[in-house]
Motif scaffolding. Sequence first.
Motif, mmCIF file in Angstrom:
data_model
loop_
_atom_site.group_PDB
_atom_site.id
_atom_site.type_symbol
_atom_site.label_atom_id
_atom_site.label_comp_id
_atom_site.label_asym_id
_atom_site.label_seq_id
_atom_site.Cartn_x
_atom_site.Cartn_y
_atom_site.Cartn_z
ATOM 1 N N ILE A 12 1.065 -6.648 -0.863
ATOM 2 C CA ILE A 12 1.918 -6.875 0.304
ATOM 3 C C ILE A 12 2.914 -5.732 0.443
ATOM 4 O O ILE A 12 3.126 -5.203 1.539
ATOM 5 N N GLU A 13 3.522 -5.330 -0.662
ATOM 6 C CA GLU A 13 4.487 -4.240 -0.631
ATOM 7 C C GLU A 13 3.830 -2.948 -0.161
ATOM 8 O O GLU A 13 4.406 -2.200 0.633
ATOM 9 N N SER A 14 2.654 -2.685 -0.620
ATOM 10 C CA SER A 14 1.991 -1.435 -0.244
ATOM 11 C C SER A 14 1.524 -1.451 1.213
ATOM 12 O O SER A 14 1.504 -0.419 1.877
ATOM 13 N N THR A 15 1.194 -2.602 1.733
ATOM 14 C CA THR A 15 0.746 -2.672 3.136
ATOM 15 C C THR A 15 1.925 -2.761 4.104
ATOM 16 O O THR A 15 1.783 -2.468 5.290
ATOM 17 N N ASN A 16 3.098 -3.158 3.620
ATOM 18 C CA ASN A 16 4.261 -3.306 4.483
ATOM 19 C C ASN A 16 5.178 -2.103 4.478
ATOM 20 O O ASN A 16 6.255 -2.153 5.045
ATOM 21 N N ILE B 172 1.362 -11.279 -8.979
ATOM 22 C CA ILE B 172 1.869 -9.906 -9.065
ATOM 23 C C ILE B 172 0.990 -8.968 -8.249
ATOM 24 O O ILE B 172 1.494 -8.118 -7.499
ATOM 25 N N ASP B 173 -0.316 -9.118 -8.371
ATOM 26 C CA ASP B 173 -1.236 -8.282 -7.584
ATOM 27 C C ASP B 173 -1.041 -8.494 -6.087
ATOM 28 O O ASP B 173 -1.023 -7.539 -5.308
ATOM 29 N N LEU B 174 -0.895 -9.734 -5.692
ATOM 30 C CA LEU B 174 -0.686 -10.026 -4.273
ATOM 31 C C LEU B 174 0.632 -9.438 -3.778
ATOM 32 O O LEU B 174 0.691 -8.878 -2.680
ATOM 33 N N LYS C 105 -2.946 -16.087 -15.899
ATOM 34 C CA LYS C 105 -3.880 -15.594 -14.877
ATOM 35 C C LYS C 105 -3.248 -15.696 -13.489
ATOM 36 O O LYS C 105 -3.339 -14.772 -12.677
ATOM 37 N N LEU C 106 -2.617 -16.829 -13.212
ATOM 38 C CA LEU C 106 -1.992 -17.032 -11.907
ATOM 39 C C LEU C 106 -0.826 -16.074 -11.695
ATOM 40 O O LEU C 106 -0.633 -15.551 -10.588
#
Length: 64
Positions: free
Chosen positions: A54-58, A48-50, A42-43
């Motif tokens: 981050i990649e998509s916002t940067n 991976i989602d985080l 789960k972690l």
Amino acid sequence: MNDGMKKLEEITSHLQNEVSQLSSEIYSQQKEINSLKLEINKLKNIIIDLENNIESTNQKPPHY
């Protein structure tokens, strides 16, 4: 000879109790290991989602 047999029975009984206790402990530990594995997965997915967020916002805009 009877005393020797009695001693063997006592030792066998003691060993059976020890094996039973160890078996119970192993079962409990395996349940805990399985639970921890699920939590780790789960972690991992959260990380991976985080990272993906981050990649998509940067990303730099196309005109940059």
